[in-house]
Design a protein around this motif. Structure first.
Motif, mmCIF file in Angstrom:
data_model
loop_
_atom_site.group_PDB
_atom_site.id
_atom_site.type_symbol
_atom_site.label_atom_id
_atom_site.label_comp_id
_atom_site.label_asym_id
_atom_site.label_seq_id
_atom_site.Cartn_x
_atom_site.Cartn_y
_atom_site.Cartn_z
ATOM 1 N N THR A 1 0.682 -1.340 0.007
ATOM 2 C CA THR A 1 -0.016 0.286 -0.195
ATOM 3 C C THR A 1 0.604 1.324 0.017
ATOM 4 O OG1 THR A 1 -1.783 -1.218 1.384
ATOM 5 C CG2 THR A 1 -1.658 1.164 1.018
ATOM 6 N N LEU A 2 2.065 1.237 0.875
ATOM 7 C CA LEU A 2 2.878 2.430 0.798
ATOM 8 C C LEU A 2 3.506 2.558 -0.581
ATOM 9 C CD1 LEU A 2 4.260 4.592 2.315
ATOM 10 C CD2 LEU A 2 6.239 2.858 2.883
ATOM 11 N N ILE A 3 3.876 1.537 -1.133
ATOM 12 C CA ILE A 3 4.403 1.800 -2.538
ATOM 13 C C ILE A 3 3.560 2.173 -3.579
ATOM 14 C CG2 ILE A 3 5.761 0.651 -4.393
ATOM 15 C CD1 ILE A 3 7.074 -1.236 -2.052
ATOM 16 N N GLY A 4 2.304 1.663 -3.214
ATOM 17 C CA GLY A 4 1.212 2.002 -4.183
ATOM 18 C C GLY A 4 0.825 3.260 -4.325
ATOM 19 N N SER A 5 1.191 3.940 -2.988
ATOM 20 C CA SER A 5 0.794 5.640 -3.034
ATOM 21 C C SER A 5 1.740 6.330 -3.675
ATOM 22 C CB SER A 5 0.290 5.734 -1.676
ATOM 23 O OG SER A 5 1.913 5.845 -0.858
ATOM 24 N N LEU A 6 2.740 5.897 -4.200
ATOM 25 C CA LEU A 6 3.662 6.770 -4.785
ATOM 26 C C LEU A 6 3.562 7.092 -6.324
ATOM 27 C CD1 LEU A 6 6.984 4.976 -3.413
ATOM 28 C CD2 LEU A 6 5.711 6.927 -2.399
ATOM 29 N N ARG A 7 2.352 7.745 -6.408
ATOM 30 C CA ARG A 7 1.876 8.445 -7.719
ATOM 31 C C ARG A 7 2.649 9.691 -7.940
ATOM 32 N NH1 ARG A 7 -1.146 4.479 -10.793
ATOM 33 N NH2 ARG A 7 -1.494 2.828 -9.431
ATOM 34 N N GLU A 8 2.506 10.203 -9.163
ATOM 35 C CA GLU A 8 2.811 11.789 -9.387
ATOM 36 C C GLU A 8 4.080 11.907 -8.958
ATOM 37 O OE1 GLU A 8 0.479 13.350 -11.290
ATOM 38 O OE2 GLU A 8 -1.034 11.696 -10.808
ATOM 39 N N MET A 9 5.128 10.938 -9.214
ATOM 40 C CA MET A 9 6.482 11.236 -8.900
ATOM 41 C C MET A 9 7.385 10.618 -9.928
ATOM 42 S SD MET A 9 6.669 9.776 -4.648
ATOM 43 C CE MET A 9 8.082 10.501 -4.660
ATOM 44 N N ASN A 10 6.759 10.557 -11.148
ATOM 45 C CA ASN A 10 7.395 9.867 -12.236
ATOM 46 C C ASN A 10 8.147 8.691 -12.062
ATOM 47 O OD1 ASN A 10 6.960 12.426 -13.530
ATOM 48 N ND2 ASN A 10 8.631 13.562 -12.634
ATOM 49 N N ILE A 11 7.690 8.006 -11.024
ATOM 50 C CA ILE A 11 7.880 6.551 -11.043
ATOM 51 C C ILE A 11 6.635 5.527 -11.220
ATOM 52 C CG2 ILE A 11 10.095 6.965 -10.040
ATOM 53 C CD1 ILE A 11 8.948 6.614 -7.382
ATOM 54 N N ASP A 12 5.931 5.804 -11.867
ATOM 55 C CA ASP A 12 4.660 4.927 -11.906
ATOM 56 C C ASP A 12 4.801 3.490 -12.029
ATOM 57 O OD1 ASP A 12 3.055 7.262 -11.639
ATOM 58 O OD2 ASP A 12 2.234 7.443 -13.639
ATOM 59 N N TRP A 13 5.622 3.087 -12.727
ATOM 60 C CA TRP A 13 6.141 1.608 -12.803
ATOM 61 C C TRP A 13 6.412 0.911 -11.517
ATOM 62 C CZ3 TRP A 13 10.530 -0.374 -10.414
ATOM 63 C CH2 TRP A 13 11.658 0.559 -10.232
ATOM 64 N N LEU A 14 6.815 1.767 -10.496
ATOM 65 C CA LEU A 14 6.788 1.138 -9.270
ATOM 66 C C LEU A 14 5.623 0.903 -8.296
ATOM 67 C CD1 LEU A 14 9.132 0.299 -6.977
ATOM 68 C CD2 LEU A 14 9.069 2.669 -5.930
ATOM 69 N N PRO A 15 4.747 1.734 -8.322
ATOM 70 C CA PRO A 15 3.430 1.409 -7.735
ATOM 71 C C PRO A 15 2.573 0.565 -8.482
ATOM 72 C CG PRO A 15 3.480 3.645 -8.461
ATOM 73 C CD PRO A 15 4.900 3.215 -8.499
ATOM 74 N N ILE A 16 2.851 0.761 -9.891
ATOM 75 C CA ILE A 16 1.949 -0.087 -10.669
ATOM 76 C C ILE A 16 2.238 -1.772 -10.657
ATOM 77 C CG2 ILE A 16 1.299 -0.522 -13.166
ATOM 78 C CD1 ILE A 16 1.116 2.490 -13.557
ATOM 79 N N VAL A 17 3.493 -1.835 -10.679
ATOM 80 C CA VAL A 17 4.254 -3.006 -10.861
ATOM 81 C C VAL A 17 4.416 -3.899 -9.449
ATOM 82 C CG1 VAL A 17 6.016 -4.647 -12.053
ATOM 83 C CG2 VAL A 17 5.134 -2.647 -13.173
ATOM 84 N N PHE A 18 5.255 -3.100 -8.751
ATOM 85 C CA PHE A 18 5.933 -3.610 -7.712
ATOM 86 C C PHE A 18 4.939 -3.618 -6.602
ATOM 87 C CE2 PHE A 18 9.115 -3.744 -3.993
ATOM 88 C CZ PHE A 18 9.227 -5.137 -4.065
ATOM 89 N N GLY A 19 4.298 -2.502 -6.487
ATOM 90 C CA GLY A 19 3.270 -2.181 -5.391
ATOM 91 C C GLY A 19 2.040 -3.153 -5.538
ATOM 92 N N ASN A 20 1.621 -3.604 -6.727
ATOM 93 C CA ASN A 20 0.454 -4.443 -7.039
ATOM 94 C C ASN A 20 1.103 -5.828 -6.590
ATOM 95 O OD1 ASN A 20 -1.993 -3.023 -7.483
ATOM 96 N ND2 ASN A 20 -0.651 -2.188 -9.185
#
Length: 383
Positions: free
Chosen positions: A49-68
């Motif tokens: 959940t913490l990683i999934g909240s890291l939006r709008e930081m130009n690293i969408d691949w991190l929440p989309i892939v690793f967070g999920n």
């Protein structure tokens, strides 16, 4: 009603972490693997959940892939906790299947670029893991020792919610203005309620099962695996009262191993324990499921047969005596069994009198040479 994004995320992470730590503490005290897997799932879910909240930081691949991936792993571990509680082994392949499928799909550009597709697939995978958890409890509900209906209801609601989300939600989880979208608000709130409810009912089930097992162990003879004296007295009094109320016959067999002390003296206590265990096995194996069998003394055993007459009791006693006599170390003349039989009708369906009459019959069998069965016969009154 719009809720602040930071508030939602922090509350979600806080609850997941807090409950996960509490489950970890409970697991460390009791070492029940059910709580261990649930704790792991909650803590992994907090990180996801913490990683999934890291939006709008130009690293969408991190929440989309690793967070999920972590959120799906959390759901898989929660399912595994219910699977382990149901008495099945964890499946590493099944645990990793959902997260691995998500990671592979994210490699496909068309899937990665499609928000509705990602929501649909992620939600269905979450629903599958919740449904598997409900299935594990449902298929084993008749053999589990506790009431699993609250956990079944929670898992079913969780599954249904994500099925609905797969078809009716196509919005970004986090809006650009820092507010949560309407459906995502429901996702967070449902997750919080589900986590709290699942932790509570799982801990309650684990505790209830442990208490039942401790109680069962206190009522069971550890050497033979059949009931002990306390268990027999409690259950026998209830069964005799029911037989008296319905005017049903009942028979009591009181068994005592002959020359048991000599066996211990000549061959050691290991041989004596083997003899007791073998006789307990024979007694339990020859009696019916509704009969009560117990070890009530050192080498003394008892069996109460309900809805059985003298003929049935004597026949069972003789089968037990004969089968025990055919064991190799018994056949060498080291051991035998004498059995006294008494009828509940003659004792007025009172356990104390019934045991006394069976004991008198057992004494008669011993006096007549041992290795025999005797039926209690009341002495005729004079005058």
């Amino acid at each position: 009603m719009q809720l602040n994004l930071a508030t939602l995320v922090m509350l979600d992470i806080y609850i997941l972490t807090l409950v996960g730590v509490l489950m970890l503490h409970a697991w460390s005290r009791g070492r029940d693997t059910t709580l261990g897997y649930l704790s792991g799932g909650l803590l992994v879910g907090a990180l996801g959940t913490l990683i999934g909240s890291l939006r709008e930081m130009n690293i969408d691949w991190l929440p989309i892939v690793f967070g999920n991936v972590l959120i799906l792993l959390s759901a898989a571990l929660a399912w595994t906790s219910l699977r382990v509680f149901a008495g099945r082994r964890p499946s590493l392949m099944a645990i990793l299947a959902g997260p691995a499928l998500w990671a592979l799909l994210c490699i496909v550009p068309a899937f990665y670029a499609s928000l509705p597709a990602r929501i649909a697939v992620g939600s269905l995978l979450m629903a599958i893991y919740a449904g598997l958890g409900a299935w594990e409890l449902w298929r084993r509900r008749r053999v589990l020792e506790v009431d699993v209906r609250p956990a079944l209801l929670l898992a079913s609601i969780h599954m249904s919610f994500y099925v609905l989300r797969a078809f009716f939600d196509s919005n970004l989880p986090f809006a650009s203005n820092g507010q949560s979208t309407p459906f995502f608000t429901l996702v967070v709130l449902e997750t919080l309620l589900y986590v709290i409810g699942l932790a509570f009912v799982t801990l309650a089930m684990v505790k209830e099962r442990a208490e039942l097992r401790y109680k069962s162990a206190a009522l069971r003879d550890p050497l033979t695996g059949i009931g002990n004296r306390r268990a027999f007295v409690d259950a026998a009094e209830l069964q005799l009262a029911e037989c008296a109320r319905r005017h049903l016959p009942a028979v009591l067999l009181l068994c005592d191993l002959d020359h048991f002390k000599r066996l211990n003296d000549n061959f050691g206590h290991a041989a004596g324990d083997q003899a007791l265990a073998e006789f307990g096995r024979i007694l339990a194996g020859r009696s019916r499921q509704q009969d009560l069998c117990a070890r009530i003394g050192g080498e003394e055993f008892v069996c109460l047969l309900t809805e059985a007459d003298a003929q049935a009791g004597l026949a069972l006693a003789e089968r037990i005596r004969r089968e025990f006599a055919e064991l190799p170390f018994v056949a060498e003349g080291q051991l035998s069994v004498s059995i006294g039989v008494a009828l509940a009708q003659g004792a007025g369906h009172e356990l104390t009198r019934l045991l006394s009459q069976a004991d008198q019959a057992l004494y008669a069998a011993k006096a007549a040479g041992r290795n025999r069965v005797e039926l209690y016969r009341a002495e005729p009154r004079l005058g």
